[in-house]
Design a protein around this motif. Sequence first.
Motif, short mmCIF file in Angstrom:
data_model
loop_
_atom_site.label_atom_id
_atom_site.label_comp_id
_atom_site.label_asym_id
_atom_site.label_seq_id
_atom_site.Cartn_x
_atom_site.Cartn_y
_atom_site.Cartn_z
N THR A 54 48.88 59.01 50.34
CA THR A 54 49.82 58.63 51.11
C THR A 54 49.15 57.93 52.37
N PRO A 55 49.39 56.76 52.41
CA PRO A 55 49.91 55.65 51.47
C PRO A 55 49.30 55.68 50.20
N PRO A 56 49.86 55.23 49.03
CA PRO A 56 48.96 55.14 48.10
C PRO A 56 47.93 54.18 47.78
N SER A 80 29.11 63.64 40.17
CA SER A 80 29.50 64.94 40.87
C SER A 80 30.14 64.82 42.21
N GLY A 81 30.75 65.88 42.89
CA GLY A 81 31.52 65.67 43.83
C GLY A 81 32.35 66.72 44.20
N ASP A 82 33.59 66.64 44.74
CA ASP A 82 34.38 67.85 45.22
C ASP A 82 35.51 67.83 44.29
N TYR A 83 36.33 69.08 44.58
CA TYR A 83 37.73 69.05 44.13
C TYR A 83 38.62 69.04 45.13
N GLY A 84 39.69 68.37 44.95
CA GLY A 84 40.77 68.29 45.93
C GLY A 84 42.28 68.33 45.29
N SER A 85 42.98 67.88 45.98
CA SER A 85 44.46 67.36 45.61
C SER A 85 45.17 66.53 46.41
N ASP A 86 46.15 65.75 45.61
CA ASP A 86 47.00 64.62 46.51
C ASP A 86 47.89 64.14 45.71
N ASP A 108 39.93 60.43 53.71
CA ASP A 108 40.49 60.40 55.19
C ASP A 108 41.63 59.51 55.39
N ALA A 109 41.90 58.39 54.29
CA ALA A 109 43.19 57.46 54.76
C ALA A 109 44.40 58.08 53.99
N SER A 110 44.28 59.26 53.47
CA SER A 110 45.47 59.75 52.81
C SER A 110 45.89 61.10 53.73
N ALA A 116 36.16 58.01 41.93
CA ALA A 116 35.15 57.65 42.66
C ALA A 116 35.42 57.68 43.99
N SER A 117 34.86 58.46 44.92
CA SER A 117 35.07 58.55 46.38
C SER A 117 34.40 57.31 47.27
N SER A 118 35.09 57.19 48.25
CA SER A 118 34.53 56.15 49.32
C SER A 118 33.25 56.67 49.93
#
Length: 472
Positions: free
Chosen positions: A68-70, A126-132, A104-106, A87-89
């Motif tokens: 948010t925003p998408p 590899s990376g992290d888990y999250g939700s959005d 960080d923009a959401s 993919a992450s920034s």
Amino acid sequence: MYRLIRALLFAWAVVSVVAEKTITLTLLRNQPVLSHHRALSKKRQTVETAQLNNLFGREYAVEIGIGTPPQRFNVSIDTGSPVLWVASSRCLNIECPVAKFATDASSTYETGFDVFQLKYFLGYVSGDYGSDTVTIGDGLTVTRQSLGIATSTSDVLTDAFANPSSGILGLSFQVPGLNSGEPFVSRLVKDNLITSPVFSVYMNSQYQYGYRGNAVITFGGVDSTKYNGQLQYADVQRYTVPLAGIIDEYIYWSVRGAGVTVTSANGETTYNHNLSDNIVFDTGSTVSYAPASVVRGIVDAITTTANYSQEEQVYIIDCDIPDSTITLKVAGADGSIIDLPVSVREMIYPLDTLDPRDAKQCVLALAPLDEGSSVGSYMTYLIGQSVMRSLYTVHDVGNHRMGFAKAILSPLSNDSLNRTRPLPSNTDRWRPMQPTRTPGGNFEPSSGSIIATTFGCSNIVALMILALVVLY
């Protein structure tokens, strides 16, 4: 001659617990667990159709919005895995040369508690888990959707397309015992967001490139303008692997097979084979697979000039062989036999150009699966895009069944190819991705290889089962 590779990423899978709340998976997709209890009666039900991006017949992607925003991304649709990741920034451009998600923009992003590693034979994520919040089309929005945020990759993402995929949208069943979070489609069903607990896939011809190729995925129903005749249904098969703690569970989109025949253009049956094996349908695999003897029988039935590459384990065939029909037979839910006609022309991949009418080198996108390999001993038939393009498929989550009908394919035309203006064949830019290991083989890749799996989307749950067997 370009070196060829087989398209499907298959290898032994090994699961190891690295540290508390850190899970390492080889050739698997995984998600964190997020609990969602939402009032079903307040949700708006809909049928939503989203355009698919046909990336030169090697991959199919859908645009989604995350956050948010998408933030908008292409992600590859994959009925062979349950996980959504992007993919992450924070991922370096050299490792993630694609559009990337900035958490960080959401304003709605929530950090997870797990770290993930998805290992491949020639690469990893590899990376992290999250939700959005995740949105598809105009009407489908899921809040607090589980997803993986990839911060590092190797030989997985590619800049081979002008608008490549940034990750995976997993569409298979939730895998028991691996704390893998609810898949996106499961959330649509659970939250009562779609009219019916189904999604349907129409790929159209492999040569109808881009978003204007009219390929679509429909959530909540079917699009009757995309197929001929009536939909026929087959029951999805359950699997039991006691050592893995999997007892009578739905794992992937698999139905019971009944046979395969080949019919020539003049109506003559040139090959017939009965079978009772399960058949897995995987939108994430470019190529389809069957036992070597079956593939050989089909090849002999459609051409007399095919050459088998022992090193690459694929058949090199004439680009202009007469069209035949391969009919895949599956056991219907009502006890009948369902015939699934497949055009051989849709299974021929040009190697030296995107236009099959000008191609001089082609490969049959049906390859033998090594029955002596760890995967071949467990799974014998896997149907990928090369076959699924000829079919309209309905994935009925609520009733655990698949619906099939003959797809209405758009004819090949100058317009369909000129839309994308294929690049010269002496460049690698239009090729799908870096080559990967083949099933049961030890192939060393070369830069000339052009057939590859979609991000390894075909890392189907059979590998997860094998991994669990190793673990236990």
